[in-house]
Scaffold this motif. Structure first.
Motif, PDB file in Angstrom:
ATOM      1  N   LEU A 248      62.365  44.599 -30.766  1.00  0.00           N
ATOM      2  CA  LEU A 248      63.479  43.858 -31.341  1.00  0.00           C
ATOM      3  C   LEU A 248      64.671  44.738 -31.688  1.00  0.00           C
ATOM      4  CD1 LEU A 248      61.600  41.372 -33.691  1.00  0.00           C
ATOM      5  CD2 LEU A 248      62.515  40.944 -31.408  1.00  0.00           C
ATOM      6  N   THR A 249      64.430  46.002 -31.933  1.00  0.00           N
ATOM      7  CA  THR A 249      65.537  46.883 -32.319  1.00  0.00           C
ATOM      8  C   THR A 249      66.520  47.120 -31.182  1.00  0.00           C
ATOM      9  OG1 THR A 249      64.222  48.844 -31.812  1.00  0.00           O
ATOM     10  CG2 THR A 249      64.219  48.066 -34.091  1.00  0.00           C
ATOM     11  N   ASP A 250      66.139  46.782 -29.960  1.00  0.00           N
ATOM     12  CA  ASP A 250      67.049  46.947 -28.827  1.00  0.00           C
ATOM     13  C   ASP A 250      68.348  46.171 -29.037  1.00  0.00           C
ATOM     14  OD1 ASP A 250      65.282  48.588 -27.568  1.00  0.00           O
ATOM     15  OD2 ASP A 250      64.677  47.147 -26.030  1.00  0.00           O
ATOM     16  N   ILE A 251      68.287  45.064 -29.762  1.00  0.00           N
ATOM     17  CA  ILE A 251      69.482  44.254 -29.984  1.00  0.00           C
ATOM     18  C   ILE A 251      70.529  45.037 -30.783  1.00  0.00           C
ATOM     19  CG2 ILE A 251      68.768  43.120 -32.130  1.00  0.00           C
ATOM     20  CD1 ILE A 251      69.921  40.503 -30.913  1.00  0.00           C
ATOM     21  N   PHE A 252      70.083  46.006 -31.576  1.00  0.00           N
ATOM     22  CA  PHE A 252      70.996  46.806 -32.392  1.00  0.00           C
ATOM     23  C   PHE A 252      71.387  48.123 -31.746  1.00  0.00           C
ATOM     24  CE2 PHE A 252      68.247  44.473 -35.439  1.00  0.00           C
ATOM     25  CZ  PHE A 252      69.221  43.602 -35.913  1.00  0.00           C
ATOM     26  N   THR A 253      70.648  48.556 -30.737  1.00  0.00           N
ATOM     27  CA  THR A 253      70.851  49.910 -30.227  1.00  0.00           C
ATOM     28  C   THR A 253      71.246  49.998 -28.756  1.00  0.00           C
ATOM     29  OG1 THR A 253      68.497  50.123 -29.685  1.00  0.00           O
ATOM     30  CG2 THR A 253      69.196  50.866 -31.876  1.00  0.00           C
TER      31      THR A 253
ATOM     32  N   LEU B 107      73.028  44.989 -23.832  1.00  0.00           N
ATOM     33  CA  LEU B 107      72.086  44.061 -23.204  1.00  0.00           C
ATOM     34  C   LEU B 107      72.821  42.999 -22.419  1.00  0.00           C
ATOM     35  CD1 LEU B 107      69.867  43.483 -26.360  1.00  0.00           C
ATOM     36  CD2 LEU B 107      69.356  45.007 -24.464  1.00  0.00           C
ATOM     37  N   ASP B 108      72.150  42.464 -21.398  1.00  0.00           N
ATOM     38  CA  ASP B 108      72.726  41.318 -20.715  1.00  0.00           C
ATOM     39  C   ASP B 108      72.527  40.081 -21.597  1.00  0.00           C
ATOM     40  OD1 ASP B 108      70.066  40.588 -20.420  1.00  0.00           O
ATOM     41  OD2 ASP B 108      70.015  40.845 -18.263  1.00  0.00           O
ATOM     42  N   ALA B 109      73.184  39.004 -21.262  1.00  0.00           N
ATOM     43  CA  ALA B 109      73.175  37.805 -22.103  1.00  0.00           C
ATOM     44  C   ALA B 109      71.775  37.230 -22.288  1.00  0.00           C
ATOM     45  CB  ALA B 109      74.111  36.754 -21.506  1.00  0.00           C
ATOM     46  N   THR B 110      70.975  37.230 -21.227  1.00  0.00           N
ATOM     47  CA  THR B 110      69.636  36.655 -21.309  1.00  0.00           C
ATOM     48  C   THR B 110      68.766  37.432 -22.284  1.00  0.00           C
ATOM     49  OG1 THR B 110      69.824  36.007 -18.993  1.00  0.00           O
ATOM     50  CG2 THR B 110      67.629  35.985 -19.958  1.00  0.00           C
ATOM     51  N   ARG B 111      68.777  38.732 -22.174  1.00  0.00           N
ATOM     52  CA  ARG B 111      67.970  39.581 -23.069  1.00  0.00           C
ATOM     53  C   ARG B 111      68.464  39.463 -24.513  1.00  0.00           C
ATOM     54  NH1 ARG B 111      63.575  41.700 -24.655  1.00  0.00           N
ATOM     55  NH2 ARG B 111      63.575  43.880 -25.229  1.00  0.00           N
ATOM     56  N   PHE B 112      69.790  39.441 -24.686  1.00  0.00           N
ATOM     57  CA  PHE B 112      70.362  39.302 -26.023  1.00  0.00           C
ATOM     58  C   PHE B 112      69.929  37.983 -26.666  1.00  0.00           C
ATOM     59  CE2 PHE B 112      73.653  37.792 -28.898  1.00  0.00           C
ATOM     60  CZ  PHE B 112      73.762  38.864 -29.764  1.00  0.00           C
ATOM     61  N   GLU B 113      70.018  36.888 -25.908  1.00  0.00           N
ATOM     62  CA  GLU B 113      69.607  35.579 -26.442  1.00  0.00           C
ATOM     63  C   GLU B 113      68.127  35.572 -26.802  1.00  0.00           C
ATOM     64  OE1 GLU B 113      71.502  32.948 -27.070  1.00  0.00           O
ATOM     65  OE2 GLU B 113      73.321  33.942 -26.377  1.00  0.00           O
ATOM     66  N   SER B 114      67.312  36.187 -25.972  1.00  0.00           N
ATOM     67  CA  SER B 114      65.879  36.243 -26.233  1.00  0.00           C
ATOM     68  C   SER B 114      65.576  37.003 -27.522  1.00  0.00           C
ATOM     69  CB  SER B 114      65.167  36.906 -25.050  1.00  0.00           C
ATOM     70  OG  SER B 114      63.835  37.168 -25.348  1.00  0.00           O
ATOM     71  N   LEU B 115      66.187  38.171 -27.690  1.00  0.00           N
ATOM     72  CA  LEU B 115      65.951  38.962 -28.890  1.00  0.00           C
ATOM     73  C   LEU B 115      66.522  38.284 -30.130  1.00  0.00           C
ATOM     74  CD1 LEU B 115      66.616  42.572 -27.571  1.00  0.00           C
ATOM     75  CD2 LEU B 115      64.423  41.533 -28.131  1.00  0.00           C
ATOM     76  N   ARG B 116      67.676  37.649 -29.968  1.00  0.00           N
ATOM     77  CA  ARG B 116      68.284  36.965 -31.105  1.00  0.00           C
ATOM     78  C   ARG B 116      67.390  35.827 -31.594  1.00  0.00           C
ATOM     79  NH1 ARG B 116      73.933  34.163 -30.391  1.00  0.00           N
ATOM     80  NH2 ARG B 116      72.591  32.740 -29.263  1.00  0.00           N
TER      81      ARG B 116
ATOM     82  N   SER C 213      64.166  35.697 -31.220  1.00  0.00           N
ATOM     83  CA  SER C 213      62.975  36.322 -31.792  1.00  0.00           C
ATOM     84  C   SER C 213      63.206  36.764 -33.236  1.00  0.00           C
ATOM     85  CB  SER C 213      62.531  37.518 -30.962  1.00  0.00           C
ATOM     86  OG  SER C 213      62.135  37.119 -29.683  1.00  0.00           O
ATOM     87  N   LEU C 214      64.446  37.132 -33.523  1.00  0.00           N
ATOM     88  CA  LEU C 214      64.786  37.517 -34.887  1.00  0.00           C
ATOM     89  C   LEU C 214      64.977  36.323 -35.808  1.00  0.00           C
ATOM     90  CD1 LEU C 214      67.371  40.378 -34.228  1.00  0.00           C
ATOM     91  CD2 LEU C 214      65.130  40.606 -35.271  1.00  0.00           C
ATOM     92  N   GLY C 215      65.051  35.128 -35.215  1.00  0.00           N
ATOM     93  CA  GLY C 215      65.244  33.927 -36.016  1.00  0.00           C
ATOM     94  C   GLY C 215      66.701  33.621 -36.306  1.00  0.00           C
ATOM     95  N   LEU C 216      67.592  34.245 -35.555  1.00  0.00           N
ATOM     96  CA  LEU C 216      69.024  33.996 -35.738  1.00  0.00           C
ATOM     97  C   LEU C 216      69.460  32.860 -34.831  1.00  0.00           C
ATOM     98  CD1 LEU C 216      70.286  37.671 -35.765  1.00  0.00           C
ATOM     99  CD2 LEU C 216      69.799  36.224 -37.715  1.00  0.00           C
ATOM    100  N   CYS C 217      70.426  32.120 -35.274  1.00  0.00           N
ATOM    101  CA  CYS C 217      70.932  31.031 -34.454  1.00  0.00           C
ATOM    102  C   CYS C 217      72.466  31.093 -34.414  1.00  0.00           C
ATOM    103  CB  CYS C 217      70.472  29.672 -34.976  1.00  0.00           C
ATOM    104  SG  CYS C 217      70.974  29.349 -36.652  1.00  0.00           S
ATOM    105  N   VAL C 218      73.045  30.397 -33.473  1.00  0.00           N
ATOM    106  CA  VAL C 218      74.478  30.337 -33.308  1.00  0.00           C
ATOM    107  C   VAL C 218      75.019  29.222 -34.192  1.00  0.00           C
ATOM    108  CG1 VAL C 218      76.361  29.964 -31.688  1.00  0.00           C
ATOM    109  CG2 VAL C 218      74.301  31.171 -30.958  1.00  0.00           C
TER     110      VAL C 218
END
Length: 91
Positions: free
Chosen positions: A64-69, A72-81, A83-88
């Motif tokens: 999950l830390t990849d989202i901060f470091t 990422l492409d959009a698909t990976r970013f959405e997946s990690l986001r 997973s963190l429980g964040l929403c738009v």
């Protein structure tokens, strides 16, 4: 510090996606490839020996830390986001 508040805890688990790092931390034998390892890694090895921490393998896909470091492409970013429980939130 937790013990001062009567909170007893076992070994803290650190998740790592690098199997080589985990294996080096568990193997007490010094190899030619590990002789220049930084002091902080020896500190981690000591904590593992004392059973203060334990290292567990985590698949790179679940890191999950990849989202901060990382970029990422959009698909990976959405997946990690998600997973963190964040929403738009749309304005």
């Amino acid at each position: 510090m937790l013990e001062e508040y009567n909170v007893m805890q076992g070994a803290m688990t650190l998740y790592c996606d690098n199997l080589s790092a985990i294996n080096i931390s568990k193997n007490l034998v010094q190899h030619s490839r590990t002789k220049h390892i930084d002091i902080r890694h020896h500190f981690i090895r000591e904590l593992i020996e004392e059973k203060v921490i334990s290292l567990e393998h985590l698949s790179t896909n679940k890191e999950l830390t990849d989202i901060f470091t990382k970029a990422l492409d959009a698909t990976r970013f959405e997946s990690l986001r998600s997973s963190l429980g964040l929403c738009v939130i749309d304005k």
